[in-house]
Design a protein around this motif. Structure first.
Motif, PDB file in Angstrom:
ATOM      1  N   VAL A   1      46.588  42.961  38.085  1.00 34.05           N
ATOM      2  CA  VAL A   1      46.411  42.151  38.363  1.00 34.05           C
ATOM      3  C   VAL A   1      46.118  42.069  39.752  1.00 34.05           C
ATOM      4  N   PHE A   2      47.195  42.693  40.433  1.00 32.48           N
ATOM      5  CA  PHE A   2      46.785  43.041  42.363  1.00 32.48           C
ATOM      6  C   PHE A   2      45.489  43.716  41.977  1.00 32.48           C
ATOM      7  N   THR A   3      45.300  44.424  41.736  1.00 28.04           N
ATOM      8  CA  THR A   3      43.797  45.177  42.009  1.00 28.04           C
ATOM      9  C   THR A   3      42.520  44.051  41.600  1.00 28.04           C
ATOM     10  N   TYR A   4      42.997  43.111  40.663  1.00 28.32           N
ATOM     11  CA  TYR A   4      41.530  42.071  39.876  1.00 28.32           C
ATOM     12  C   TYR A   4      41.946  41.105  41.539  1.00 28.32           C
ATOM     13  N   LEU A   5      42.809  40.847  41.997  1.00 29.69           N
ATOM     14  CA  LEU A   5      42.789  40.015  42.710  1.00 29.69           C
ATOM     15  C   LEU A   5      42.208  40.553  44.374  1.00 29.69           C
ATOM     16  N   TYR A   6      42.391  41.862  44.481  1.00 29.89           N
ATOM     17  CA  TYR A   6      41.923  42.862  45.654  1.00 29.89           C
ATOM     18  C   TYR A   6      40.409  42.942  45.805  1.00 29.89           C
ATOM     19  N   VAL A   7      39.586  42.563  43.788  1.00 31.87           N
ATOM     20  CA  VAL A   7      38.434  42.998  44.193  1.00 31.87           C
ATOM     21  C   VAL A   7      37.788  41.406  44.043  1.00 31.87           C
ATOM     22  N   VAL A   8      38.594  40.220  44.107  1.00 32.35           N
ATOM     23  CA  VAL A   8      38.236  39.245  44.271  1.00 32.35           C
ATOM     24  C   VAL A   8      38.210  38.748  45.827  1.00 32.35           C
ATOM     25  N   PHE A   9      39.425  39.014  46.375  1.00 32.08           N
ATOM     26  CA  PHE A   9      38.477  39.258  48.106  1.00 32.08           C
ATOM     27  C   PHE A   9      38.017  40.185  48.617  1.00 32.08           C
ATOM     28  N   ALA A  10      37.531  41.200  47.808  1.00 30.87           N
ATOM     29  CA  ALA A  10      36.248  41.974  48.526  1.00 30.87           C
ATOM     30  C   ALA A  10      34.925  41.240  48.493  1.00 30.87           C
ATOM     31  N   VAL A  11      34.912  41.296  46.924  1.00 31.23           N
ATOM     32  CA  VAL A  11      33.590  40.456  46.320  1.00 31.23           C
ATOM     33  C   VAL A  11      32.977  38.518  47.570  1.00 31.23           C
TER      34      VAL A  11
ATOM     35  N   ILE B   1      36.961  30.649  44.090  1.00 28.59           N
ATOM     36  CA  ILE B   1      37.909  31.675  45.002  1.00 28.59           C
ATOM     37  C   ILE B   1      39.172  30.644  44.341  1.00 28.59           C
ATOM     38  N   ALA B   2      39.040  29.863  45.601  1.00 26.57           N
ATOM     39  CA  ALA B   2      40.720  29.420  45.610  1.00 26.57           C
ATOM     40  C   ALA B   2      41.511  28.717  44.310  1.00 26.57           C
ATOM     41  N   ILE B   3      40.711  27.949  43.094  1.00 22.56           N
ATOM     42  CA  ILE B   3      41.089  27.739  42.388  1.00 22.56           C
ATOM     43  C   ILE B   3      41.487  28.779  41.479  1.00 22.56           C
ATOM     44  N   GLY B   4      40.524  30.249  41.624  1.00 18.48           N
ATOM     45  CA  GLY B   4      41.585  30.877  41.065  1.00 18.48           C
ATOM     46  C   GLY B   4      42.843  31.536  42.278  1.00 18.48           C
ATOM     47  N   ILE B   5      42.422  31.175  43.070  1.00 19.05           N
ATOM     48  CA  ILE B   5      43.909  32.092  43.704  1.00 19.05           C
ATOM     49  C   ILE B   5      45.340  30.967  43.188  1.00 19.05           C
ATOM     50  N   LEU B   6      44.838  30.001  43.633  1.00 17.19           N
ATOM     51  CA  LEU B   6      46.053  29.021  42.258  1.00 17.19           C
ATOM     52  C   LEU B   6      46.334  28.736  41.496  1.00 17.19           C
ATOM     53  N   TYR B   7      45.083  29.121  40.886  1.00 17.07           N
ATOM     54  CA  TYR B   7      45.564  29.675  39.224  1.00 17.07           C
ATOM     55  C   TYR B   7      46.803  30.683  39.318  1.00 17.07           C
ATOM     56  N   ALA B   8      46.930  31.716  40.049  1.00 16.45           N
ATOM     57  CA  ALA B   8      47.011  32.887  40.032  1.00 16.45           C
ATOM     58  C   ALA B   8      48.483  32.814  40.688  1.00 16.45           C
ATOM     59  N   TRP B   9      48.698  32.090  41.156  1.00 19.51           N
ATOM     60  CA  TRP B   9      49.888  31.264  41.759  1.00 19.51           C
ATOM     61  C   TRP B   9      50.902  30.617  41.302  1.00 19.51           C
ATOM     62  N   ARG B  10      50.252  29.909  40.444  1.00 20.82           N
ATOM     63  CA  ARG B  10      50.978  28.942  39.685  1.00 20.82           C
ATOM     64  C   ARG B  10      50.938  29.768  38.469  1.00 20.82           C
ATOM     65  N   LYS B  11      50.746  30.511  37.851  1.00 21.47           N
ATOM     66  CA  LYS B  11      51.431  31.520  36.794  1.00 21.47           C
ATOM     67  C   LYS B  11      52.954  32.713  37.255  1.00 21.47           C
ATOM     68  N   ARG B  12      52.596  32.801  38.460  1.00 24.73           N
ATOM     69  CA  ARG B  12      53.450  33.361  39.358  1.00 24.73           C
ATOM     70  C   ARG B  12      53.049  35.135  39.027  1.00 24.73           C
ATOM     71  N   VAL B  13      51.498  35.007  39.247  1.00 28.10           N
ATOM     72  CA  VAL B  13      51.166  36.194  39.175  1.00 28.10           C
ATOM     73  C   VAL B  13      51.317  36.978  40.798  1.00 28.10           C
ATOM     74  N   LEU B  14      51.006  36.476  42.127  1.00 29.05           N
ATOM     75  CA  LEU B  14      51.219  37.090  42.729  1.00 29.05           C
ATOM     76  C   LEU B  14      53.490  36.621  43.383  1.00 29.05           C
ATOM     77  N   ALA B  15      53.734  36.722  42.428  1.00 29.47           N
ATOM     78  CA  ALA B  15      55.402  37.398  43.171  1.00 29.47           C
ATOM     79  C   ALA B  15      55.623  38.432  43.158  1.00 29.47           C
ATOM     80  N   TRP B  16      55.804  39.408  43.975  1.00 27.62           N
ATOM     81  CA  TRP B  16      56.378  40.745  43.726  1.00 27.62           C
ATOM     82  C   TRP B  16      57.807  41.306  43.796  1.00 27.62           C
ATOM     83  N   THR B  17      58.008  41.222  42.153  1.00 27.94           N
ATOM     84  CA  THR B  17      59.099  40.921  42.180  1.00 27.94           C
ATOM     85  C   THR B  17      60.058  42.908  41.578  1.00 27.94           C
TER      86      THR B  17
END
Length: 123
Positions: free
Chosen positions: A65-75, A107-123
């Motif tokens: 998931v972090f890899t996909y998010l990196y690709v989104v930011f790179a694009v 892009i912001a909607i995608g990041i908001l979706y990932a944040w709401r699903k707690r994908v961005l939390a590094w545990t």
């Protein structure tokens, strides 16, 4: 149509020259390199640690998931540079501005979706 296919011939010739240069470099490398295999050189290299156990290892999905998010930011960054050059051209100002805000909104909607699903939390 005279000369139309000549342009394609130039591309094909340049492509063939490129392939020949790469193949020639690989061939010269193979001919000049030393070839002295030993049992230590033939073992699997794992960052200086001797390989232990099986080759099977599971990794967590969050790394993908972090890899996909990196690709989104790179694009996103790849699209921002041409936009900045076109934005300054006369006649394209407002149109490109609106298009870029729509793109950044997606892009912001995608990041908001990932944040709401707690994908961005590094545990």
């Amino acid at each position: 149509m005279d000369g139309y296919f000549d342009r394609y011939a130039v591309v094909v010739v340049l492509f063939a020259i490129g392939i020949a240069v790469v193949a020639g470099g690989l061939f010269v490398n193979r001919m000049l390199r030393p070839d002295r295999p030993t049992p230590d050189k033939l073992t699997t290299y794992e960052c200086g640690v001797d390989p232990v156990g099986e080759g099977w290892a599971q990794s967590q999905v969050r790394y993908y998931v972090f890899t996909y998010l990196y690709v989104v930011f790179a694009v996103d960054a790849v699209f921002l540079f041409p936009w900045a050059t076109v934005f300054a051209a006369p006649g394209f100002g407002m149109t490109t501005l609106v298009e870029m805000f729509v793109f950044l909104g997606f892009i912001a909607i995608g990041i908001l979706y990932a944040w709401r699903k707690r994908v961005l939390a590094w545990t």
